[in-house]
Design a protein around this motif. Structure first.
Motif: not given
Length: 191
Positions: A79-104
């Protein structure tokens, strides 16, 4: 061969993260990893409504299925992340959130960047918690790229000799965890 997609997390028009993302992609491919760049600009998913697993087989939207064809067979995730307001970019969070069990039971590794001297480590610490909750705990090391605008030359090569050395150790660690967990997954998982 390890399948390790490089997931990049910024969609800003003047983003600088494509430099470390492309550098890491090339380093992964040079090691023989089956790596592809996942860029949220190329995967403009809507805000999360349904995760991939919530669709009947064969009925996911085409863009989500195209992404699933990369995410599902992966052995690990870089994962290559920027830092937006000391946090994770919303585009990255949204992309990752579309999956779950697939990461286990698959590891992740965090590379981070910012225009400042901290290199995005504040976002990396928050992302580490998020990735663990998603079932893809991150390896102990992180790879920061401080002052990212000065970290690469026009050809995409790092401007510091330390970058290749740090990246090598980082990818060695990711490969170790990815191989170990791939072996264990072949024997079964707790659920």
């Amino acid at each position: 061969m390890l399948k390790i997609p490089v997931i990049f997390g910024s969609v800003r028009s003047e983003r600088l993260g494509h430099q470390p993302a492309n550098y890491l992609l090339k380093q992964c491919q040079a090691r023989g990893f089956d790596s592809t760049l996942v860029d949220p600009v190329e995967f403009p998913l809507p805000l999360l409504d349904k995760m991939y697993k919530e669709y009947e087989p064969g009925s996911a939207p085409p863009l989500l299925q195209k992404l699933a064809d990369i995410i599902v067979p992966a052995d690990a995730y870089l994962i290559v992340t920027a830092e937006y307001n000391h946090s994770v970019p919303p585009a990255l969070s949204n992309l990752l959130d579309h999956f779950l069990d697939e990461y286990y039971f698959k590891p992740s590794a965090i590379a981070c960047y910012s225009v400042g001297s901290y290199g995005g480590v504040r976002a990396a610490m928050q992302l580490r918690v998020m990735l663990a909750e998603m079932g893809m705990s991150s390896i102990p090391s992180i790879l920061p790229f401080p002052k990212v605008g000065q970290a690469f030359d026009e050809s995409g090569a790092p401007t510091s000799e330390r970058t290749d050395k740090s990246t090598g150790r980082f990818l060695d660690e990711l490969a170790w965890y990815a191989s170990a967990l791939k072996t264990q997954r072949a024997s079964g998982t707790p659920y």
